[in-house]
Enzyme design. Structure first.
Site, PDB file in Angstrom:
ATOM      1  N   LYS A  10       1.051  -1.171   0.121  1.00 11.82           N
ATOM      2  CA  LYS A  10      -0.050   0.066   0.002  1.00 11.82           C
ATOM      3  C   LYS A  10       0.931   1.129   0.178  1.00 11.82           C
ATOM      4  CE  LYS A  10       0.881   1.283   4.502  1.00 11.82           C
ATOM      5  NZ  LYS A  10       1.703   2.503   4.977  1.00 11.82           N
ATOM      6  N   ASP A 138      -2.306  -1.704  10.089  1.00 17.45           N
ATOM      7  CA  ASP A 138      -2.422  -1.755   8.781  1.00 17.45           C
ATOM      8  C   ASP A 138      -3.026  -2.969   8.252  1.00 17.45           C
ATOM      9  OD1 ASP A 138      -1.477   0.841   8.821  1.00 17.45           O
ATOM     10  OD2 ASP A 138       0.486   0.246   8.074  1.00 17.45           O
TER      11      ASP A 138
HETATM   12  O1  C5P Z   1      -0.701  -1.331  14.913  1.00 13.22           O
HETATM   13  P1  C5P Z   1       0.883  -1.811  14.764  1.00 13.22           P
HETATM   14  O2  C5P Z   1       1.177  -2.748  15.675  1.00 13.22           O
HETATM   15  O3  C5P Z   1       1.071  -1.981  13.504  1.00 13.22           O
HETATM   16  O4  C5P Z   1       1.470  -0.434  15.190  1.00 13.22           O
HETATM   17  C1  C5P Z   1       3.201  -0.336  15.371  1.00 13.22           C
HETATM   18  C2  C5P Z   1       3.551   0.683  16.086  1.00 13.22           C
HETATM   19  O5  C5P Z   1       3.302   2.035  15.230  1.00 13.22           O
HETATM   20  C3  C5P Z   1       2.645   0.914  17.451  1.00 13.22           C
HETATM   21  O6  C5P Z   1       3.404   0.244  18.351  1.00 13.22           O
HETATM   22  C4  C5P Z   1       2.717   2.494  17.589  1.00 13.22           C
HETATM   23  O7  C5P Z   1       4.314   2.812  18.011  1.00 13.22           O
HETATM   24  C5  C5P Z   1       2.636   3.003  16.236  1.00 13.22           C
HETATM   25  N1  C5P Z   1       1.308   3.562  15.965  1.00 13.22           N
HETATM   26  C6  C5P Z   1       0.890   4.737  16.432  1.00 13.22           C
HETATM   27  N2  C5P Z   1      -0.306   4.788  16.049  1.00 13.22           N
HETATM   28  C7  C5P Z   1      -0.955   4.278  15.025  1.00 13.22           C
HETATM   29  C8  C5P Z   1      -0.593   3.017  14.326  1.00 13.22           C
HETATM   30  C9  C5P Z   1       0.715   2.743  14.900  1.00 13.22           C
HETATM   31  O8  C5P Z   1       1.216   4.967  17.255  1.00 13.22           O
HETATM   32  N3  C5P Z   1      -2.180   4.473  14.438  1.00 13.22           N
END
Ligand code: C5P
Length: 298
Positions: A10, A138
């Site tokens: 993406k 994502d």
């Molecule tokens: O959701 P995911 O595990 O992919 O997110 C990885 C990291 O990215 C989270 O631990 C956070 O630090 C950051 N993140 C965030 N806000 C979001 C998505 C991700 O701060 N909306």
């Protein structure tokens, strides 16, 4: 017997980021577009229990343990349906690793769909999306594909209409960037400032619906770009090289460090790609168009 699922990368055409929430995540208005660069995830029953292998130019950087989102997907689905996740998951990786193009998320969504098909679990779409959201912000989009607005931490999706094909050039950098580190840098750069709540751009959603690359180029934005550039200043040179080659829009993809260049058409994309290759400001250059469908059994 094995099942293979193809999952696209993406690019975020808009990434509006709010202030850090008490849980550490950030509220987003995240407009995703799925583009035709793919990982293929193959699952096969494994007598030796769960294992992950990976092939491709960046395979050495992919974790092969249970932290890999593909392994976690198999474990979560198996846990919900009372099955041991005794599968060999093979990832044929073409999406850059730690590149801001949801490569890890693609593998999570791909393994989930592949295990569902292999085991005949017949999980509903809602349940699969729920597991995707548990895997990462994502991951639901990797399952759905096309174009969508993600709100909340990015996992709550509203599908968007797209009136044409958009042609992109992607420049891959010599190293990755950690998404949490980029969000931390966003927080650091915003210290002492009031950060407005994230709002999706109506002009941008209209440009997608019309399929108009010039209108889209005028409205793309990424609030994480200053943070990515702060951690990886050389990206400014890649962005400048793409702009000099005539790209109407140049931006960091998601948390980076892949940079994305929107072209008016496929031929212009090839020209921008050639100029970026010659610029010596990036590791590899690829062209890809979107939207494309999400995770699909092949
Ligand atoms: O959701 P995911 O595990 O992919 O997110 C990885 C990291 O990215 C989270 O631990 C956070 O630090 C950051 N993140 C965030 N806000 C979001 C998505 C991700 O701060 N909306």
């Amino acid at each position: 017997m094995s099942v293979t699922v193809r999952v696209p990368a993406k690019v975020n055409v808009q990434l509006a980021v709010g202030a850090a929430r008490p849980d550490g995540y950030h509220d987003l208005a995240n407009v995703f577009l799925a583009v035709g660069l793919y990982d293929e995830v193959t699952v096969t029953p494994s007598p030796d229990g769960l294992r992950v292998t990976c092939a491709g130019p960046d395979a050495g950087e992919v974790p092969l343990d249970r932290t890999n989102l593909a392994a976690r997907a198999a474990l979560i689905l198996g846990g919900r349906y009372g099955r041991d996740a005794d599968v060999h998951i093979h990832i044929a990786k073409d999406i850059p690793v730690a590149g801001g193009m949801a490569g890890g998320s693609a593998d999570g969504a791909g393994a989930l769909l592949a295990c569902d098909a292999l085991w005949g679990t017949g999980a509903s779409r809602t349940e699969l999306l729920d597991i995707c959201a548990e895997l990462g912000s994502d991951v639901p989009f990797s399952l759905v594909g096309g174009a969508a607005l993600g709100t909340g931490r990015g996992e709550r999706l509203t599908e968007l209409e797209v009136g044409g094909t958009f042609h992109w050039v992607f420049a891959m950098a010599g190293r990755g960037l950690s998404t949490p580190a980029v969000f931390r840098e966003f927080d650091r750069l915003g210290e002492g400032r009031e950060i407005p709540g994230p709002v999706a751009s109506r002009e941008l959603i209209g440009a997608l619906a019309k399929g108009d690359p010039h209108a889209l180029a005028a409205t793309v934005s990424n609030d994480l770009q200053p943070a990515a550039l702060s951690l990886f200043p050389e990206l400014a040179e890649t962005l400048a090289a793409g702009r000099a080659a005539g790209a109407p829009a140049a931006l960091v993809s998601g948390s980076g460090p892949t940079t994305a260049f929107l072209a008016p058409d496929a031929e212009a994309a090839e020209g921008i790609a050639a100029a970026l290759r010659a610029s010596g400001t990036c590791r590899t250059v690829r062209t890809a168009a979107g939207p494309v469908p999400g995770a699909t059994v092949v």
